[in-house]
Write an enzyme that holds these catalytic residues in place. Structure first.
Site, PDB file in Angstrom:
ATOM      1  N   PHE A 262     -18.508  -0.403  28.780  1.00 52.85           N
ATOM      2  CA  PHE A 262     -18.651   0.897  27.673  1.00 52.85           C
ATOM      3  C   PHE A 262     -17.550   1.715  28.192  1.00 52.85           C
ATOM      4  O   PHE A 262     -17.387   2.338  29.217  1.00 52.85           O
ATOM      5  CB  PHE A 262     -20.115   1.758  27.954  1.00 52.85           C
ATOM      6  CG  PHE A 262     -20.220   2.612  26.998  1.00 52.85           C
ATOM      7  CD1 PHE A 262     -20.710   2.268  25.761  1.00 52.85           C
ATOM      8  CD2 PHE A 262     -19.848   3.897  27.337  1.00 52.85           C
ATOM      9  CE1 PHE A 262     -21.133   3.222  24.789  1.00 52.85           C
ATOM     10  CE2 PHE A 262     -20.018   5.094  26.276  1.00 52.85           C
ATOM     11  CZ  PHE A 262     -20.765   4.509  25.177  1.00 52.85           C
TER      12      PHE A 262
ATOM     13  N   GLU B 126     -11.833   8.842  29.502  1.00 53.38           N
ATOM     14  CA  GLU B 126     -10.150   8.626  29.623  1.00 53.38           C
ATOM     15  C   GLU B 126      -9.755   9.630  30.926  1.00 53.38           C
ATOM     16  O   GLU B 126     -10.690  10.346  31.279  1.00 53.38           O
ATOM     17  CB  GLU B 126      -9.380   8.992  28.437  1.00 53.38           C
ATOM     18  CG  GLU B 126      -9.844   8.107  27.131  1.00 53.38           C
ATOM     19  CD  GLU B 126      -9.078   8.495  26.159  1.00 53.38           C
ATOM     20  OE1 GLU B 126      -9.501   7.727  24.833  1.00 53.38           O
ATOM     21  OE2 GLU B 126      -8.336   9.404  26.070  1.00 53.38           O
TER      22      GLU B 126
ATOM     23  N   SER C  31     -16.217  14.936  30.340  1.00 56.64           N
ATOM     24  CA  SER C  31     -17.323  15.749  29.493  1.00 56.64           C
ATOM     25  C   SER C  31     -16.981  15.984  27.984  1.00 56.64           C
ATOM     26  O   SER C  31     -17.926  15.778  27.142  1.00 56.64           O
ATOM     27  CB  SER C  31     -17.553  17.020  30.276  1.00 56.64           C
ATOM     28  OG  SER C  31     -18.163  16.866  31.388  1.00 56.64           O
TER      29      SER C  31
ATOM     30  N   ILE D 298     -14.472   3.129  34.345  1.00 52.25           N
ATOM     31  CA  ILE D 298     -15.350   2.114  33.360  1.00 52.25           C
ATOM     32  C   ILE D 298     -16.070   1.344  34.346  1.00 52.25           C
ATOM     33  O   ILE D 298     -15.644   0.234  35.005  1.00 52.25           O
ATOM     34  CB  ILE D 298     -14.449   1.272  32.433  1.00 52.25           C
ATOM     35  CG1 ILE D 298     -13.528   2.180  31.583  1.00 52.25           C
ATOM     36  CG2 ILE D 298     -15.419   0.377  31.483  1.00 52.25           C
ATOM     37  CD1 ILE D 298     -14.283   3.579  30.885  1.00 52.25           C
TER      38      ILE D 298
ATOM     39  N   GLN E 196     -43.381  22.052  62.620  1.00 54.88           N
ATOM     40  CA  GLN E 196     -43.318  22.536  61.159  1.00 54.88           C
ATOM     41  C   GLN E 196     -42.085  22.276  60.652  1.00 54.88           C
ATOM     42  O   GLN E 196     -42.279  22.181  59.228  1.00 54.88           O
ATOM     43  CB  GLN E 196     -43.776  23.794  61.584  1.00 54.88           C
ATOM     44  CG  GLN E 196     -44.259  24.560  60.000  1.00 54.88           C
ATOM     45  CD  GLN E 196     -44.689  25.950  60.088  1.00 54.88           C
ATOM     46  OE1 GLN E 196     -43.847  26.907  60.486  1.00 54.88           O
ATOM     47  NE2 GLN E 196     -45.889  26.160  59.984  1.00 54.88           N
TER      48      GLN E 196
ATOM     49  N   GLU F  24     -23.309  10.113  32.780  1.00 58.14           N
ATOM     50  CA  GLU F  24     -24.231  10.432  32.133  1.00 58.14           C
ATOM     51  C   GLU F  24     -24.126  12.049  31.348  1.00 58.14           C
ATOM     52  O   GLU F  24     -25.299  12.388  31.025  1.00 58.14           O
ATOM     53  CB  GLU F  24     -25.601   9.852  32.061  1.00 58.14           C
ATOM     54  CG  GLU F  24     -25.693   8.279  32.132  1.00 58.14           C
ATOM     55  CD  GLU F  24     -25.517   7.712  30.914  1.00 58.14           C
ATOM     56  OE1 GLU F  24     -25.751   8.551  29.984  1.00 58.14           O
ATOM     57  OE2 GLU F  24     -25.154   6.534  30.826  1.00 58.14           O
TER      58      GLU F  24
ATOM     59  N   GLU G   7     -23.652  20.372  34.619  1.00 50.89           N
ATOM     60  CA  GLU G   7     -23.091  21.619  33.924  1.00 50.89           C
ATOM     61  C   GLU G   7     -23.389  21.438  32.027  1.00 50.89           C
ATOM     62  O   GLU G   7     -23.740  22.401  31.658  1.00 50.89           O
ATOM     63  CB  GLU G   7     -21.741  22.049  34.132  1.00 50.89           C
ATOM     64  CG  GLU G   7     -21.261  22.604  35.343  1.00 50.89           C
ATOM     65  CD  GLU G   7     -21.556  21.615  36.667  1.00 50.89           C
ATOM     66  OE1 GLU G   7     -22.151  21.892  37.943  1.00 50.89           O
ATOM     67  OE2 GLU G   7     -21.398  20.369  36.457  1.00 50.89           O
TER      68      GLU G   7
END
Length: 386
Positions: A122, A126, A131, A156, A278, A365, A369
């Site tokens: 996919f 670039e 984002s 990629i 603990q 994916e 942010e």
């Protein structure tokens, strides 16, 4: 509200768990050392995955897929990714965007991918656009009946081994919308080459590379969907991709916790197992809480998708699940490594490998942010996931 997982899915999940333990996890050391699986091992994994119904599990049965709903895919993905990603990725998958194939494209690209005979990659990201996917600069111009592509793609996955790439290029730069087109570009096409192979921090065996397009002429028959509608095709798979990324985080979290509990019970310091202290108990409790919350959010997002909830609602829930699960995995990996101490820092341990692998989940994916932006915009416009 019923949170019960149907019996048939519980049984299928157990089948996948056994497959992971017998067919995937034993190859982790090899992948860490050699950055990939031997061809015969990868072929056997694919064959055995197909035999139990894991072949292209999200694809419809009419094209040869398993036809699993989203919740089923999440449960399967969680179990598969108890193994390191470089091994789990040997199980064949097909991206939903290929359902846009039409005519002979279905027999040339879609069906062979579903069978596991073709490997895809996919190609959207670039060097200067991550984002901001809509800001890609790779261009394609229509010349004498072919689209001529020029540009470069980066990071990629499977680029070096793929038989073809799903490439997104700017074709209508003067438009405000419908500017990008998707292309199916086959390996060996003149002007199409694999560039630099990236050496990554984690995920051995899950290789990344650059793709270079230098006057790469692609026939009009290789346009995926309609010219100018490529960004819609890419965006259409965002919700499912983010739900599956969240599911990928659940598997290593569960295995890390199992390892942490076992180690704490056997590691003796000052005359007592460290599980008696603990400080260790609190770290394990926080890990378990993170996993439980991440599971509920991921299962809920998958359920919403299966119920046909409004796409914007599913999109927001998917972003929330991806955000929380990816960051929770980082917290769990850090705590469990601390429980293991120096042993957890050794690269022959699953803890160390999972710690390295976890970092990318907050980036690909859609970064954390970006997920926060999506969630906030939805909240301000529509309320809490309505």
């Amino acid at each position: 509200m019923d949170f019960t997982i149907p019996d048939h899915l519980v049984e299928f999940r157990e089948t996948v768990r056994r497959f992971t333990e017998t067919e995937l996890i034993p190859h982790e050391d090899y992948v860490e050392e050699h950055d990939g699986l031997p061809e015969d091992v990868e072929r056997r994994i694919r064959e055995r995955a197909r035999a139990i119904g894991l072949n292209s599990m999200g694809m419809p049965e009419e094209v040869g897929g398993a036809g699993l709903d989203v919740l089923s895919q999440v449960l399967v993905t969680e179990e598969l990714f108890r193994a390191l990603g470089g091994v789990a990725e040997a199980v064949p998958t097909t991206p939903g965007v290929l359902l846009a194939c039409e005519g002979e494209q279905r027999e040339r690209f879609l069906v062979p991918c579903v069978r596991g005979d073709l490997q895809w990659c996919f190609a959207l990201t670039e060097p200067d656009t991550g984002s901001d996917a809509a800001g890609i600069t790779t261009r394609a111009e229509l010349r004498d009946g072919s689209w001529v592509i020029n540009g470069r793609k980066r990071f990629i996955s499977h680029a070096d081994s793929a038989d073809f790439a799903i490439v997104f290029a700017l074709t209508h730069p003067d438009r405000e919308q419908d500017r990008i087109t998707a292309f199916l570009v086959e390996k060996g096409t003149p002007g199409f080459a694999v560039g630099q192979l990236h050496k990554t921090m984690g995920h051995r065996g899950y290789r990344q590379a650059e793709l270079v397009f230098d006057d790469c002429a692609v026939p009009e028959a290789n346009v995926l969907g309609e010219p100018g509608r490529g960004f819609g095709i890419a965006r259409g798979g965002l919700s499912s991709g983010r739900i599956m990324t969240a599911a990928r985080c659940l598997g290593p979290m569960a295995r890390l916790i199992d390892d942490g509990v076992a180690w704490a019970g056997q590691r003796v310091q000052f005359g007592r197992p460290i599980a008696d202290y603990q400080a260790i108990q609190f770290m394990l409790a926080d890990c378990a809480t993170d996993l439980h919350a991440a599971r509920l959010m991921t299962y809920n997002a998958a359920w919403a998708a299966d119920q046909g909830e409004a796409p914007k609602v599913v999109h927001a829930r998917a972003s929330a699940a991806k955000l929380f699960a990816s960051e929770a995995l980082g917290r769990v990996a850090d705590r469990v490594l601390q429980i293991f101490g120096g042993t957890g820092y050794m690269n022959e341990t699953f803890v160390e490998r999972a710690y390295r692998n976890a970092r990318i989940e907050r980036i690909w994916e859609g970064t954390s942010e970006i997920q926060r932006i999506i969630i906030a915009r939805h909240l301000l416009k529509r309320g809490m996931f309505r």
